[in-house]
Structure formats: C-alpha cells, structure tokens
Write a protein that holds these residues in place. Structure first.
Motif, PDB file in Angstrom:
ATOM      1  N   GLU A   1     110.295  44.542   7.476  1.00 40.64           N
ATOM      2  CA  GLU A   1     109.928  43.499   8.417  1.00 40.64           C
ATOM      3  C   GLU A   1     109.495  44.137   9.727  1.00 40.64           C
ATOM      4  OE1 GLU A   1     111.824  39.299   9.121  1.00 40.64           O
ATOM      5  OE2 GLU A   1     112.936  40.819  10.239  1.00 40.64           O
ATOM      6  N   THR A   2     108.394  43.662  10.273  1.00 39.60           N
ATOM      7  CA  THR A   2     107.829  44.221  11.491  1.00 39.60           C
ATOM      8  C   THR A   2     108.141  43.304  12.663  1.00 39.60           C
ATOM      9  OG1 THR A   2     106.051  45.241  10.233  1.00 39.60           O
ATOM     10  CG2 THR A   2     105.700  45.000  12.596  1.00 39.60           C
ATOM     11  N   SER A   3     108.693  43.881  13.710  1.00 39.91           N
ATOM     12  CA  SER A   3     109.003  43.129  14.922  1.00 39.91           C
ATOM     13  C   SER A   3     107.899  43.386  15.948  1.00 39.91           C
ATOM     14  CB  SER A   3     110.353  43.586  15.480  1.00 39.91           C
ATOM     15  OG  SER A   3     110.552  43.055  16.763  1.00 39.91           O
ATOM     16  N   VAL A   4     107.280  42.304  16.415  1.00 42.89           N
ATOM     17  CA  VAL A   4     106.212  42.401  17.413  1.00 42.89           C
ATOM     18  C   VAL A   4     106.670  41.649  18.654  1.00 42.89           C
ATOM     19  CG1 VAL A   4     103.799  41.923  17.932  1.00 42.89           C
ATOM     20  CG2 VAL A   4     104.475  42.478  15.591  1.00 42.89           C
ATOM     21  N   GLU A   5     106.808  42.378  19.749  1.00 42.05           N
ATOM     22  CA  GLU A   5     107.216  41.778  21.014  1.00 42.05           C
ATOM     23  C   GLU A   5     106.210  42.160  22.080  1.00 42.05           C
ATOM     24  OE1 GLU A   5     111.134  43.180  21.809  1.00 42.05           O
ATOM     25  OE2 GLU A   5     112.023  42.068  20.142  1.00 42.05           O
TER      26      GLU A   5
ATOM     27  N   LEU B   1     109.030  53.427  12.836  1.00 45.43           N
ATOM     28  CA  LEU B   1     107.928  53.555  13.783  1.00 45.43           C
ATOM     29  C   LEU B   1     108.194  52.664  14.991  1.00 45.43           C
ATOM     30  CD1 LEU B   1     104.713  53.407  11.553  1.00 45.43           C
ATOM     31  CD2 LEU B   1     105.789  55.414  12.533  1.00 45.43           C
ATOM     32  N   HIS B   2     107.977  53.213  16.174  1.00 45.16           N
ATOM     33  CA  HIS B   2     108.052  52.453  17.424  1.00 45.16           C
ATOM     34  C   HIS B   2     106.736  52.701  18.142  1.00 45.16           C
ATOM     35  CE1 HIS B   2     109.727  50.626  21.024  1.00 45.16           C
ATOM     36  NE2 HIS B   2     109.186  51.629  21.701  1.00 45.16           N
ATOM     37  N   ILE B   3     105.960  51.635  18.330  1.00 42.37           N
ATOM     38  CA  ILE B   3     104.617  51.761  18.893  1.00 42.37           C
ATOM     39  C   ILE B   3     104.523  50.873  20.122  1.00 42.37           C
ATOM     40  CG2 ILE B   3     102.159  51.487  18.431  1.00 42.37           C
ATOM     41  CD1 ILE B   3     103.030  51.508  15.379  1.00 42.37           C
ATOM     42  N   GLU B   4     104.017  51.438  21.199  1.00 41.64           N
ATOM     43  CA  GLU B   4     103.742  50.663  22.407  1.00 41.64           C
ATOM     44  C   GLU B   4     102.256  50.781  22.707  1.00 41.64           C
ATOM     45  OE1 GLU B   4     106.282  51.813  25.620  1.00 41.64           O
ATOM     46  OE2 GLU B   4     108.102  51.405  24.477  1.00 41.64           O
ATOM     47  N   SER B   5     101.629  49.644  22.988  1.00 45.47           N
ATOM     48  CA  SER B   5     100.186  49.649  23.212  1.00 45.47           C
ATOM     49  C   SER B   5      99.806  48.523  24.156  1.00 45.47           C
ATOM     50  CB  SER B   5      99.448  49.476  21.886  1.00 45.47           C
ATOM     51  OG  SER B   5      98.063  49.459  22.088  1.00 45.47           O
ATOM     52  N   GLN B   6      98.720  48.754  24.873  1.00 41.38           N
ATOM     53  CA  GLN B   6      98.147  47.698  25.696  1.00 41.38           C
ATOM     54  C   GLN B   6      96.724  47.475  25.197  1.00 41.38           C
ATOM     55  OE1 GLN B   6      97.334  48.340  29.923  1.00 41.38           O
ATOM     56  NE2 GLN B   6      98.096  46.264  30.297  1.00 41.38           N
ATOM     57  N   GLU B   7      96.471  46.265  24.750  1.00 48.92           N
ATOM     58  CA  GLU B   7      95.168  45.904  24.204  1.00 48.92           C
ATOM     59  C   GLU B   7      94.501  44.905  25.150  1.00 48.92           C
ATOM     60  OE1 GLU B   7      94.038  47.403  21.384  1.00 48.92           O
ATOM     61  OE2 GLU B   7      95.934  48.484  21.287  1.00 48.92           O
ATOM     62  N   VAL B   8      93.190  44.986  25.229  1.00 49.72           N
ATOM     63  CA  VAL B   8      92.417  44.102  26.095  1.00 49.72           C
ATOM     64  C   VAL B   8      91.436  43.325  25.218  1.00 49.72           C
ATOM     65  CG1 VAL B   8      90.830  43.984  28.047  1.00 49.72           C
ATOM     66  CG2 VAL B   8      92.596  45.758  27.989  1.00 49.72           C
TER      67      VAL B   8
ATOM     68  N   PRO C   1      95.494  41.700  12.884  1.00 54.82           N
ATOM     69  CA  PRO C   1      94.701  42.894  12.542  1.00 54.82           C
ATOM     70  C   PRO C   1      94.953  44.072  13.491  1.00 54.82           C
ATOM     71  CG  PRO C   1      93.294  40.947  12.662  1.00 54.82           C
ATOM     72  CD  PRO C   1      94.640  40.542  13.146  1.00 54.82           C
ATOM     73  N   ILE C   2      95.210  43.769  14.756  1.00 53.89           N
ATOM     74  CA  ILE C   2      95.471  44.832  15.727  1.00 53.89           C
ATOM     75  C   ILE C   2      96.812  45.498  15.416  1.00 53.89           C
ATOM     76  CG2 ILE C   2      95.777  45.355  18.179  1.00 53.89           C
ATOM     77  CD1 ILE C   2      92.914  44.397  17.326  1.00 53.89           C
ATOM     78  N   VAL C   3      97.825  44.692  15.106  1.00 54.07           N
ATOM     79  CA  VAL C   3      99.149  45.234  14.766  1.00 54.07           C
ATOM     80  C   VAL C   3      99.053  46.076  13.501  1.00 54.07           C
ATOM     81  CG1 VAL C   3     101.486  44.608  14.055  1.00 54.07           C
ATOM     82  CG2 VAL C   3     100.393  43.401  15.948  1.00 54.07           C
ATOM     83  N   ARG C   4      98.329  45.577  12.509  1.00 59.87           N
ATOM     84  CA  ARG C   4      98.115  46.335  11.267  1.00 59.87           C
ATOM     85  C   ARG C   4      97.480  47.691  11.554  1.00 59.87           C
ATOM     86  NH1 ARG C   4      97.749  44.392   5.907  1.00 59.87           N
ATOM     87  NH2 ARG C   4      98.271  42.197   5.958  1.00 59.87           N
ATOM     88  N   GLU C   5      96.419  47.677  12.341  1.00 59.20           N
ATOM     89  CA  GLU C   5      95.697  48.912  12.662  1.00 59.20           C
ATOM     90  C   GLU C   5      96.590  49.893  13.411  1.00 59.20           C
ATOM     91  OE1 GLU C   5      91.942  50.370  15.395  1.00 59.20           O
ATOM     92  OE2 GLU C   5      92.096  48.257  14.870  1.00 59.20           O
ATOM     93  N   LEU C   6      97.375  49.409  14.363  1.00 59.59           N
ATOM     94  CA  LEU C   6      98.259  50.296  15.123  1.00 59.59           C
ATOM     95  C   LEU C   6      99.309  50.938  14.222  1.00 59.59           C
ATOM     96  CD1 LEU C   6      98.713  48.199  18.377  1.00 59.59           C
ATOM     97  CD2 LEU C   6      97.600  50.435  18.190  1.00 59.59           C
TER      98      LEU C   6
END
Length: 171
Positions: free
Chosen positions: A38-42, A77-84, A110-115
């Motif tokens: 399960e993927t957590s997106v915050e 995996l722990h990913i932090e990103s800033q998307e515009v 799609p952005i979360v998948r790609e990251l």
C-alpha cells in the motif's frame, strides 16, 4: 487523487491537504519487481492563478528479487518531490522536468507512479557479506598478489640466478 480545475480554482491562493492510500497493480514491466504494498501519498496542493504547486511525500514498500539469491525482499521507499502543474501552457513554452501541463483535471496517480518507478533501485541485495569466491575463482588481495609475484617457480630458479648474475656484472 484526481480533481477538476473548477474544483481547484475555488481554493485560489489557498492550500489543500492530500492524505491518500493507494494500491497499485502492476507498476513496471521489470522482471525483478514483483509488486508493491500500500502506498501512502501525503502533501499539499497550493493553487496560484494558473499554476498549481504540489508537495508530495510518498512512502511505499516495493517487493523485489534479491540480486544474488533471487529471494523476494521488501525495499522501503521514501520519496519527497515538488511538482508544478501549469494550466494550458503555450505550444512554444518549454516545460522543466517537474512541470506538467494540465487541461481539465489534475491527476496525481501517474506522477506518483512515475516517481516510484524512477526511485526503484536497479540492484538490491539484503546480504551485507562480500563475495570472496565462487566456482573456479576467488578474490585476491593486492598484498597476496605481490607475494605471489616475488615467489620464484622452482623450475625457473636457475634462470632467475642467471638474470641476477647478469645484473651484477653490469654494475
């Protein structure tokens, strides 16, 4: 993780909190990736006129095959990103790497998948031991290599003595 632009425009100059749990099916066609948990997106969505800034923090566990043993292991995996996201960019506008065009809806999936796919390691192993040998090979330290070079094969000892004699005569 999908919002229409009309929904988002109601929050102009404000922020929206994102806290989602997502379960992805098949993430990539790589043979060493067997699945994901399960993927957590915050994060937060900041709406500024024609621009939408999204700060994301993604936490997931990817199941992969161990590079050495082919056992199934879990890789957190722990990913932090800033998307515009930009509403209706002009055709001549060149977009930076993390800038995405958006027309009617903002879809983060799609952005979360790609990251996640981009951050999956190519080679992973859970064993910390260093391989020291295998079938018909072994790792040799440099000191052992120089010691072996200094040892003279008994069959070549007479030739070595001739070489030593010729060096002494030149001096």
């Amino acid at each position: 993780m999908r919002w229409s632009l009309t929904q988002l425009n109601k929050f102009n100059q404000k922020s929206i909190a994102v806290n989602e749990k997502v379960q992805f099916g098949e993430l990539t066609d790589r043979k060493d990736v067997t699945g994901t948990g399960e993927t957590s997106v915050e994060g937060e969505i900041h709406i500024r006129n024609r621009e939408i800034l999204v700060d994301l923090t993604i936490d997931t566990v990817v199941n992969m095959l161990d590079s050495r043993t082919s056992e199934d292991i879990e890789v957190p995996l722990h990913i932090e990103s800033q998307e515009v996201f930009v509403e209706e960019p002009g055709e001549t506008d060149e977009l930076a790497e993390n800038v995405h065009p958006v027309t009617h809806t903002l879809d983060l999936e799609p952005i979360v998948r790609e990251l996640i796919v981009v951050n999956i390691p190519f080679v992973i192993t859970k064993s910390d031991e260093t391989l020291t040998g295998g079938s018909n090979w072994s790792v040799v330290k440099e000191e052992e290599l120089t010691e072996d070079a200094e040892k003279v094969d008994p069959r070549m000892a007479k030739l070595k003595s001739l070489l030593d004699d010729s060096e002494n005569k030149e001096e």
